[in-house]
Design an enzyme around this catalytic site. Structure first.
Site, PDB file in Angstrom:
ATOM      1  N   ARG A  11      -7.928  -0.231   5.214  1.00 45.32           N
ATOM      2  CA  ARG A  11      -7.275   0.569   4.511  1.00 45.32           C
ATOM      3  C   ARG A  11      -6.453  -0.152   4.040  1.00 45.32           C
ATOM      4  O   ARG A  11      -5.489   0.729   3.091  1.00 45.32           O
ATOM      5  CB  ARG A  11      -7.199   1.147   5.644  1.00 45.32           C
TER       6      ARG A  11
ATOM      7  N   LYS B 275       0.954  -1.321  -0.081  1.00 39.10           N
ATOM      8  CA  LYS B 275      -0.078   0.180   0.065  1.00 39.10           C
ATOM      9  C   LYS B 275       0.866   1.146  -0.022  1.00 39.10           C
ATOM     10  O   LYS B 275       0.425   1.912  -0.413  1.00 39.10           O
ATOM     11  CB  LYS B 275      -1.106  -0.535   1.718  1.00 39.10           C
ATOM     12  N   ASN B 276       1.792   1.317   0.986  1.00 39.81           N
ATOM     13  CA  ASN B 276       2.645   2.303   1.277  1.00 39.81           C
ATOM     14  C   ASN B 276       3.649   2.712  -0.023  1.00 39.81           C
ATOM     15  O   ASN B 276       4.346   4.194  -0.086  1.00 39.81           O
ATOM     16  CB  ASN B 276       3.791   2.359   2.667  1.00 39.81           C
TER      17      ASN B 276
ATOM     18  N   CYS C 296      -3.810  12.432  14.059  1.00 37.80           N
ATOM     19  CA  CYS C 296      -4.337  11.903  13.373  1.00 37.80           C
ATOM     20  C   CYS C 296      -4.172  10.857  15.300  1.00 37.80           C
ATOM     21  O   CYS C 296      -3.436  10.829  15.410  1.00 37.80           O
ATOM     22  CB  CYS C 296      -2.758  10.778  12.613  1.00 37.80           C
TER      23      CYS C 296
ATOM     24  N   ASP D  92       5.117   0.549  12.053  1.00 39.42           N
ATOM     25  CA  ASP D  92       4.115  -0.250  11.616  1.00 39.42           C
ATOM     26  C   ASP D  92       3.359  -1.880  11.805  1.00 39.42           C
ATOM     27  O   ASP D  92       2.957  -2.641  12.070  1.00 39.42           O
ATOM     28  CB  ASP D  92       4.120  -0.147  10.187  1.00 39.42           C
TER      29      ASP D  92
ATOM     30  N   ARG E 224       1.247  14.016  13.201  1.00 32.00           N
ATOM     31  CA  ARG E 224       2.384  13.736  12.174  1.00 32.00           C
ATOM     32  C   ARG E 224       2.243  15.386  11.570  1.00 32.00           C
ATOM     33  O   ARG E 224       0.886  15.218  10.808  1.00 32.00           O
ATOM     34  CB  ARG E 224       0.890  12.774  11.620  1.00 32.00           C
TER      35      ARG E 224
HETATM   36  C1  EPZ Z   1       4.658   6.688   6.387  1.00 37.47           C
HETATM   37  O1  EPZ Z   1       3.998   7.901   7.297  1.00 37.47           O
HETATM   38  C2  EPZ Z   1       4.109   5.624   6.267  1.00 37.47           C
HETATM   39  N1  EPZ Z   1       2.350   6.332   5.822  1.00 37.47           N
HETATM   40  C3  EPZ Z   1       3.701   4.901   7.482  1.00 37.47           C
HETATM   41  O2  EPZ Z   1       2.715   4.466   7.543  1.00 37.47           O
HETATM   42  C4  EPZ Z   1       4.372   4.704   8.838  1.00 37.47           C
HETATM   43  O3  EPZ Z   1       3.706   4.719   9.884  1.00 37.47           O
HETATM   44  C5  EPZ Z   1       5.693   5.925   8.240  1.00 37.47           C
HETATM   45  O4  EPZ Z   1       6.395   5.922   7.448  1.00 37.47           O
HETATM   46  C6  EPZ Z   1       6.697   5.690   8.854  1.00 37.47           C
HETATM   47  O5  EPZ Z   1       7.482   4.368   8.984  1.00 37.47           O
HETATM   48  C7  EPZ Z   1       2.679   6.258   4.036  1.00 37.47           C
HETATM   49  O6  EPZ Z   1       3.938   5.399   3.261  1.00 37.47           O
HETATM   50  C8  EPZ Z   1       2.124   5.838   3.403  1.00 37.47           C
HETATM   51  P1  EPZ Z   1       6.973  10.147   7.795  1.00 37.47           P
HETATM   52  P2  EPZ Z   1       4.702   8.995   6.561  1.00 37.47           P
HETATM   53  O7  EPZ Z   1       7.147  11.312   7.732  1.00 37.47           O
HETATM   54  O8  EPZ Z   1       5.662   9.411   5.411  1.00 37.47           O
HETATM   55  C9  EPZ Z   1       7.987  12.702  11.909  1.00 37.47           C
HETATM   56  C10 EPZ Z   1       0.960   2.516   8.180  1.00 37.47           C
HETATM   57  O9  EPZ Z   1      -0.023   1.743   8.980  1.00 37.47           O
HETATM   58  N2  EPZ Z   1       7.786  13.957  10.721  1.00 37.47           N
HETATM   59  O10 EPZ Z   1       8.396   9.114   7.290  1.00 37.47           O
HETATM   60  O11 EPZ Z   1       3.883  10.163   6.958  1.00 37.47           O
HETATM   61  C11 EPZ Z   1       6.863  11.901  12.377  1.00 37.47           C
HETATM   62  O12 EPZ Z   1       5.705  12.826  13.139  1.00 37.47           O
HETATM   63  C12 EPZ Z   1       0.800   4.638   7.995  1.00 37.47           C
HETATM   64  O13 EPZ Z   1       0.734   1.983   6.901  1.00 37.47           O
HETATM   65  C13 EPZ Z   1       7.548  15.328  10.913  1.00 37.47           C
HETATM   66  O14 EPZ Z   1       8.577  15.320  12.179  1.00 37.47           O
HETATM   67  O15 EPZ Z   1       5.418   9.156   8.443  1.00 37.47           O
HETATM   68  C14 EPZ Z   1       7.529  10.980  12.429  1.00 37.47           C
HETATM   69  O16 EPZ Z   1       7.505  10.868  13.437  1.00 37.47           O
HETATM   70  C15 EPZ Z   1       1.326   4.806   9.677  1.00 37.47           C
HETATM   71  N3  EPZ Z   1       7.763  16.439  10.494  1.00 37.47           N
HETATM   72  C16 EPZ Z   1       8.652  10.485  12.126  1.00 37.47           C
HETATM   73  O17 EPZ Z   1       9.038  12.226  10.763  1.00 37.47           O
HETATM   74  C17 EPZ Z   1       7.176  15.728   8.714  1.00 37.47           C
HETATM   75  O18 EPZ Z   1       6.724  17.259   7.993  1.00 37.47           O
HETATM   76  C18 EPZ Z   1       8.108   9.940  10.147  1.00 37.47           C
HETATM   77  O19 EPZ Z   1       7.083  10.088   9.804  1.00 37.47           O
HETATM   78  C19 EPZ Z   1       6.884  14.694   8.215  1.00 37.47           C
HETATM   79  C20 EPZ Z   1       7.226  13.557   9.505  1.00 37.47           C
END
Ligand code: EPZ
Length: 421
Positions: free
Chosen positions: A399, A22-23, A116, A307, A121
């Site tokens: 989802r 999915k991701n 969320c 995840d 997030r």
């Molecule tokens: C991706 O989300 C995945 N979603 C998430 O999967 C997954 O949990 C996550 O990566 C971490 O592996 C998709 O790919 C669609 P991040 P993403 O930006 O990219 C912080 C699932 O269950 N951050 O890598 O949105 C954030 O808060 C989902 O399938 C900032 O600080 O996650 C987190 O602590 C849920 N500022 C860390 O970085 C930003 O602008 C990593 O989040 C963006 C993120």
């Protein structure tokens, strides 16, 4: 609304085929917007989030056809650049439309994704990246409004408080493909899904190097063309079924899985005592002896994935001894603890650490799914619990897990879907 009912106590055995990730599929579908040509994406999972992305693409005036696991996207000369609140609010990953829309239309309006259930997030890194490429950004009416008449390459450091960001890396990489000049992304995420996106963009004619490392370099090109691509297998779905083998003392062979993408998880599970081997028919996960408790810390790839944190916790609730689970990506991603507690699990939360005391057994109960992976954790707990577990709000599971009840039933589980009264 549906719920999933699980009668615990069955040992799972047999084969399961892992669906496309999915991701990986979500940003790749968004990336098709970078060209006017037709792109064909294969091995797409049939999931609610993918249907949402298709709706968003159609709303933008793009032709999309779905034939089984193949999705064909024909953007043509689409003119729109707005991803509306109605759709974005149901799927946070829609933020990955920002990069392609900005690059192709030089304008983008994407609803601000908001909060969320797994904790805050933020999207500051996405915005920082777009600014580094010369975009003007403002937030108005709940939308990120981005303008970039002259998108140009730039250097951007994408490290946040919790490390790199998967979707921010993807977003900046997509925007940079059509920017003038060179973009360097430092502290880039190197999750397999980011690499898959880079591979698709390269097939479209993008000039990208360094993907799979923390320094990605993108040389902007004038135009991209359509491409054909097959999505990588879903490592999180695969990890969930391996944990299902462990928790039910079972023997499951996973087909269409990439063992290399899950090393942090398989390494821990083998340390615990689970046998995991590559065979000619797939990857075989087999319970051979009593499992030992383990401590894990979630980290960006190649660390233990957040995840799979909830699913791993379910396993530890029935593994004799004490384990400590530390969440370093989303420190508030622990809503499943109270629901597992309803099933008799003994878990204490101390900051980002969950201390799990393994019990002899869990007892079936009505429980509420709070997010996608927490739902999977509750289903896993239900598989081993005594009696019946009703997992409410199963739409979260839809989802991200294709045909979960059919796949589990084929493995010998007693599980079915019911309409909520
Ligand atoms: C991706 O989300 C995945 N979603 C998430 O999967 C997954 O949990 C996550 O990566 C971490 O592996 C998709 O790919 C669609 P991040 P993403 O930006 O990219 C912080 C699932 O269950 N951050 O890598 O949105 C954030 O808060 C989902 O399938 C900032 O600080 O996650 C987190 O602590 C849920 N500022 C860390 O970085 C930003 O602008 C990593 O989040 C963006 C993120």
């Amino acid at each position: 609304m549906d719920k999933l009912v699980v009668e615990g106590g069955k040992r799972l055995a047999g084969n399961v085929t892992i669906s496309g990730a999915k991701n990986s599929c979500l940003p790749i579908l968004a990336a098709t917007l970078l060209s006017e040509d037709r792109s064909v994406i294969r091995n797409c999972p049939d999931l609610r989030d993918i249907s949402t992305m298709i709706k968003i693409l159609k709303n933008l005036g793009v032709r999309v056809q779905q034939d089984g696991s193949t999705i064909t996207v024909e953007p043509g000369n689409y003119k729109k650049y707005t991803a509306s609140y109605e759709l974005v609010s149901t799927m946070r990953a829609s933020v990955c439309l920002l990069g392609p829309l900005l690059a192709k239309q030089r304008k983008a309006e994407v609803s601000f994704p908001g909060g969320c259930v797994i904790g805050p997030r933020p999207i500051d890194l996405h915005l920082k990246g777009m600014k580094a490429l010369g975009a003007d950004l403002k937030v108005e009416r709940g939308y990120i409004i981005a303008d970039a008449k002259n998108l140009k390459g730039g250097n951007v450091y994408l490290g946040g408080h919790f490390g790199s960001s998967v979707l921010a890396t993807g977003n900046v990489m997509m925007a940079a493909t059509l920017a003038k000049g060179t973009t360097v992304i430092e502290n880039a995420a190197c999750e397999p899904e980011v690499i898959d996106l880079a591979c698709f963009l390269i097939k479209m004619g993008a000039r990208i190097s360094g993907h799979a490392t923390h320094r990605i370099v993108v040389e902007g090109v004038k135009k991209l063309h359509g491409a054909e691509h097959s999505i990588i297998p879903d490592r999180i779905e695969a990890g969930t079924y391996i944990i299902a083998a462990a928790i039910t003392k079972g023997d499951i062979t996973l087909k269409n899985m990439e063992l290399d993408h899950l090393v942090a998880v398989t390494d821990k599970l083998m340390e615990s005592g689970l046998e995991i081997k590559k065979t000619i028919s797939g990857v075989r996960a087999r319970y051979v002896k009593k499992l030992k408790p383990l401590d894990i810390i979630t980290l960006p790839y190649p660390g233990f994935p957040t995840d799979l944190q909830a699913q791993f916790m379910s396993l530890m609730t029935v593994t004799d001894g004490i384990s400590v689970i530390t969440e370093k990506i989303y420190p508030e991603r622990f809503i499943h603890i109270s629901e597992l507690g309803r099933m008799g699990a003994d878990i204490q939360l101390e900051g980002p650490n969950a201390i799990v005391k393994g019990m002899k057994s869990l007892s079936g109960a009505p429980v509420m799914a709070s997010d996608l992976r927490a739902s999977a954790a509750l289903v896993l707990a239900g598989l081993v619990a005594k009696g019946r577990t009703d997992v409410h709000r199963i739409y979260h599971l839809d989802r991200g897990y294709e045909n979960i009840e059919a796949k589990l039933t084929k493995l010998g589980a007693k599980v079915w879907r019911e309409k909520e009264k």
